[in-house]
Design a protein around this motif. Sequence first.
Motif, PDB file in Angstrom:
ATOM      1  N   MET A 197      30.070 -22.639 -13.148  1.00  0.00           N
ATOM      2  CA  MET A 197      30.465 -22.668 -14.546  1.00  0.00           C
ATOM      3  C   MET A 197      31.710 -23.506 -14.676  1.00  0.00           C
ATOM      4  SD  MET A 197      31.972 -19.698 -16.985  1.00  0.00           S
ATOM      5  CE  MET A 197      33.616 -20.102 -16.384  1.00  0.00           C
ATOM      6  N   SER A 198      31.860 -24.204 -15.790  1.00  0.00           N
ATOM      7  CA  SER A 198      33.087 -24.936 -16.064  1.00  0.00           C
ATOM      8  C   SER A 198      33.605 -24.510 -17.416  1.00  0.00           C
ATOM      9  CB  SER A 198      32.834 -26.452 -16.036  1.00  0.00           C
ATOM     10  OG  SER A 198      31.913 -26.818 -17.049  1.00  0.00           O
ATOM     11  N   THR A 199      34.915 -24.636 -17.585  1.00  0.00           N
ATOM     12  CA  THR A 199      35.535 -24.307 -18.859  1.00  0.00           C
ATOM     13  C   THR A 199      36.274 -25.530 -19.360  1.00  0.00           C
ATOM     14  OG1 THR A 199      35.805 -22.014 -18.212  1.00  0.00           O
ATOM     15  CG2 THR A 199      37.168 -22.792 -20.015  1.00  0.00           C
ATOM     16  N   SER A 200      36.097 -25.890 -20.615  1.00  0.00           N
ATOM     17  CA  SER A 200      36.738 -27.073 -21.168  1.00  0.00           C
ATOM     18  C   SER A 200      36.920 -26.902 -22.649  1.00  0.00           C
ATOM     19  CB  SER A 200      35.876 -28.312 -20.885  1.00  0.00           C
ATOM     20  OG  SER A 200      36.359 -29.452 -21.579  1.00  0.00           O
ATOM     21  N   ALA A 201      37.837 -27.664 -23.209  1.00  0.00           N
ATOM     22  CA  ALA A 201      38.039 -27.618 -24.648  1.00  0.00           C
ATOM     23  C   ALA A 201      36.867 -28.236 -25.392  1.00  0.00           C
ATOM     24  CB  ALA A 201      39.331 -28.355 -25.015  1.00  0.00           C
ATOM     25  N   HIS A 202      36.074 -29.024 -24.691  1.00  0.00           N
ATOM     26  CA  HIS A 202      34.931 -29.697 -25.311  1.00  0.00           C
ATOM     27  C   HIS A 202      33.678 -29.407 -24.509  1.00  0.00           C
ATOM     28  CE1 HIS A 202      37.783 -31.896 -27.795  1.00  0.00           C
ATOM     29  NE2 HIS A 202      38.472 -32.159 -26.696  1.00  0.00           N
ATOM     30  N   LEU A 203      32.527 -29.476 -25.170  1.00  0.00           N
ATOM     31  CA  LEU A 203      31.261 -29.274 -24.473  1.00  0.00           C
ATOM     32  C   LEU A 203      31.047 -30.404 -23.478  1.00  0.00           C
ATOM     33  CD1 LEU A 203      28.871 -28.229 -27.356  1.00  0.00           C
ATOM     34  CD2 LEU A 203      29.653 -26.797 -25.485  1.00  0.00           C
ATOM     35  N   PRO A 204      30.540 -30.109 -22.271  1.00  0.00           N
ATOM     36  CA  PRO A 204      30.251 -31.171 -21.304  1.00  0.00           C
ATOM     37  C   PRO A 204      29.130 -32.061 -21.799  1.00  0.00           C
ATOM     38  CG  PRO A 204      29.382 -29.076 -20.545  1.00  0.00           C
ATOM     39  CD  PRO A 204      30.232 -28.776 -21.756  1.00  0.00           C
ATOM     40  N   ALA A 205      29.071 -33.273 -21.281  1.00  0.00           N
ATOM     41  CA  ALA A 205      28.038 -34.223 -21.685  1.00  0.00           C
ATOM     42  C   ALA A 205      26.666 -33.609 -21.454  1.00  0.00           C
ATOM     43  CB  ALA A 205      28.185 -35.518 -20.890  1.00  0.00           C
ATOM     44  N   GLY A 206      25.807 -33.743 -22.444  1.00  0.00           N
ATOM     45  CA  GLY A 206      24.452 -33.237 -22.308  1.00  0.00           C
ATOM     46  C   GLY A 206      24.265 -31.810 -22.779  1.00  0.00           C
ATOM     47  N   ALA A 207      25.381 -31.099 -23.072  1.00  0.00           N
ATOM     48  CA  ALA A 207      25.262 -29.698 -23.476  1.00  0.00           C
ATOM     49  C   ALA A 207      24.534 -29.572 -24.798  1.00  0.00           C
ATOM     50  CB  ALA A 207      26.651 -29.068 -23.561  1.00  0.00           C
ATOM     51  N   ALA A 208      24.822 -30.507 -25.725  1.00  0.00           N
ATOM     52  CA  ALA A 208      24.163 -30.447 -27.027  1.00  0.00           C
ATOM     53  C   ALA A 208      22.662 -30.627 -26.869  1.00  0.00           C
ATOM     54  CB  ALA A 208      24.737 -31.519 -27.956  1.00  0.00           C
ATOM     55  N   GLY A 209      22.265 -31.555 -25.982  1.00  0.00           N
ATOM     56  CA  GLY A 209      20.852 -31.762 -25.753  1.00  0.00           C
ATOM     57  C   GLY A 209      20.185 -30.559 -25.144  1.00  0.00           C
ATOM     58  N   ALA A 210      20.904 -29.886 -24.219  1.00  0.00           N
ATOM     59  CA  ALA A 210      20.354 -28.686 -23.590  1.00  0.00           C
ATOM     60  C   ALA A 210      20.161 -27.589 -24.614  1.00  0.00           C
ATOM     61  CB  ALA A 210      21.288 -28.216 -22.472  1.00  0.00           C
ATOM     62  N   SER A 211      21.124 -27.445 -25.532  1.00  0.00           N
ATOM     63  CA  SER A 211      21.006 -26.434 -26.582  1.00  0.00           C
ATOM     64  C   SER A 211      19.825 -26.738 -27.490  1.00  0.00           C
ATOM     65  CB  SER A 211      22.297 -26.366 -27.395  1.00  0.00           C
ATOM     66  OG  SER A 211      23.366 -25.948 -26.586  1.00  0.00           O
ATOM     67  N   ALA A 212      19.650 -28.031 -27.802  1.00  0.00           N
ATOM     68  CA  ALA A 212      18.524 -28.415 -28.652  1.00  0.00           C
ATOM     69  C   ALA A 212      17.213 -28.106 -27.961  1.00  0.00           C
ATOM     70  CB  ALA A 212      18.624 -29.905 -28.997  1.00  0.00           C
ATOM     71  N   GLY A 213      17.179 -28.329 -26.634  1.00  0.00           N
ATOM     72  CA  GLY A 213      15.965 -28.017 -25.884  1.00  0.00           C
ATOM     73  C   GLY A 213      15.639 -26.546 -25.926  1.00  0.00           C
ATOM     74  N   ALA A 214      16.686 -25.714 -25.796  1.00  0.00           N
ATOM     75  CA  ALA A 214      16.484 -24.266 -25.861  1.00  0.00           C
ATOM     76  C   ALA A 214      15.966 -23.859 -27.225  1.00  0.00           C
ATOM     77  CB  ALA A 214      17.795 -23.543 -25.549  1.00  0.00           C
ATOM     78  N   ALA A 215      16.488 -24.507 -28.264  1.00  0.00           N
ATOM     79  CA  ALA A 215      16.051 -24.181 -29.618  1.00  0.00           C
ATOM     80  C   ALA A 215      14.579 -24.536 -29.814  1.00  0.00           C
ATOM     81  CB  ALA A 215      16.914 -24.926 -30.640  1.00  0.00           C
ATOM     82  N   ARG A 216      14.159 -25.674 -29.234  1.00  0.00           N
ATOM     83  CA  ARG A 216      12.774 -26.087 -29.413  1.00  0.00           C
ATOM     84  C   ARG A 216      11.799 -25.149 -28.727  1.00  0.00           C
ATOM     85  NH1 ARG A 216      14.995 -31.330 -28.760  1.00  0.00           N
ATOM     86  NH2 ARG A 216      14.511 -31.305 -26.521  1.00  0.00           N
ATOM     87  N   THR A 217      12.233 -24.492 -27.643  1.00  0.00           N
ATOM     88  CA  THR A 217      11.328 -23.616 -26.909  1.00  0.00           C
ATOM     89  C   THR A 217      11.213 -22.228 -27.533  1.00  0.00           C
ATOM     90  OG1 THR A 217      13.114 -22.891 -25.438  1.00  0.00           O
ATOM     91  CG2 THR A 217      11.808 -24.792 -24.735  1.00  0.00           C
ATOM     92  N   GLY A 218      12.036 -21.910 -28.500  1.00  0.00           N
ATOM     93  CA  GLY A 218      11.909 -20.584 -29.103  1.00  0.00           C
ATOM     94  C   GLY A 218      12.969 -20.298 -30.135  1.00  0.00           C
ATOM     95  N   GLY A 219      13.281 -21.281 -30.967  1.00  0.00           N
ATOM     96  CA  GLY A 219      14.326 -21.093 -31.948  1.00  0.00           C
ATOM     97  C   GLY A 219      15.698 -21.237 -31.308  1.00  0.00           C
ATOM     98  N   THR A 220      16.728 -20.766 -32.008  1.00  0.00           N
ATOM     99  CA  THR A 220      18.070 -20.828 -31.455  1.00  0.00           C
ATOM    100  C   THR A 220      18.235 -19.786 -30.354  1.00  0.00           C
ATOM    101  OG1 THR A 220      18.989 -19.197 -32.983  1.00  0.00           O
ATOM    102  CG2 THR A 220      18.927 -21.493 -33.740  1.00  0.00           C
ATOM    103  N   VAL A 221      19.326 -19.913 -29.609  1.00  0.00           N
ATOM    104  CA  VAL A 221      19.608 -18.922 -28.573  1.00  0.00           C
ATOM    105  C   VAL A 221      19.733 -17.538 -29.188  1.00  0.00           C
ATOM    106  CG1 VAL A 221      21.297 -18.188 -26.866  1.00  0.00           C
ATOM    107  CG2 VAL A 221      20.692 -20.604 -27.045  1.00  0.00           C
TER     108      VAL A 221
END
Length: 208
Positions: free
Chosen positions: A22-46
Amino acid sequence: MRFFVPSRRGLHLLVPTNVLGMSTSAHLPAGAAGASAGAARTGGTVTDRLVDANHQYAAGFEDPGMDARPVLQVAVVACMDARLDLHDALGLALGDCHTIRNAGGVVTDDVIRSLTISQRALGTRSVALIHHTNCGLESLTEDFRHELEMEVGQRPAWAVEAFRDVDQDVRQSMQRIRTSPFLPHRDDIRGFVFDVKTGLLREIDPSV
């Protein structure tokens, strides 16, 4: 060191567990937005997935008939890190303890608030503090607050509570509890560092 914790099921030995990074940062790591979008496509939002899971859970739920007071009269203060499965790691069952979690597991004013209510209103007597190795707060500084102020135009009222020495931060957290005038039970305060690679707790000597 092996760590045993009593519960209604008897003594439980802390066992090693597999962990994820796990990493902690003030900003989302590169690709995080895409991963979230992928999760949403597989069954709505988290959150949609969480609600769906709750419906399945509730379908077989039976009221355990528990009191709000923890059975073991202990409060555990720990980091919010997703790698820490506290109930499994400590051999705890539902209803055994109060669990208070925040970034770093540090003792802040709000943790003192929760512990005060836990002790004075709900009967806890012991406190276990659990930090862990490879904590995200070790990579931050108080500059994090300055960066936020520059970004949003308002300086946070809270401190980051970043640290470099995890053992020393556990000692500081223990000291904050021991010196709080609001907590009537301060004789059983113990601090530990959880190793995210082995799953073991290492107890911290407050006097070092």
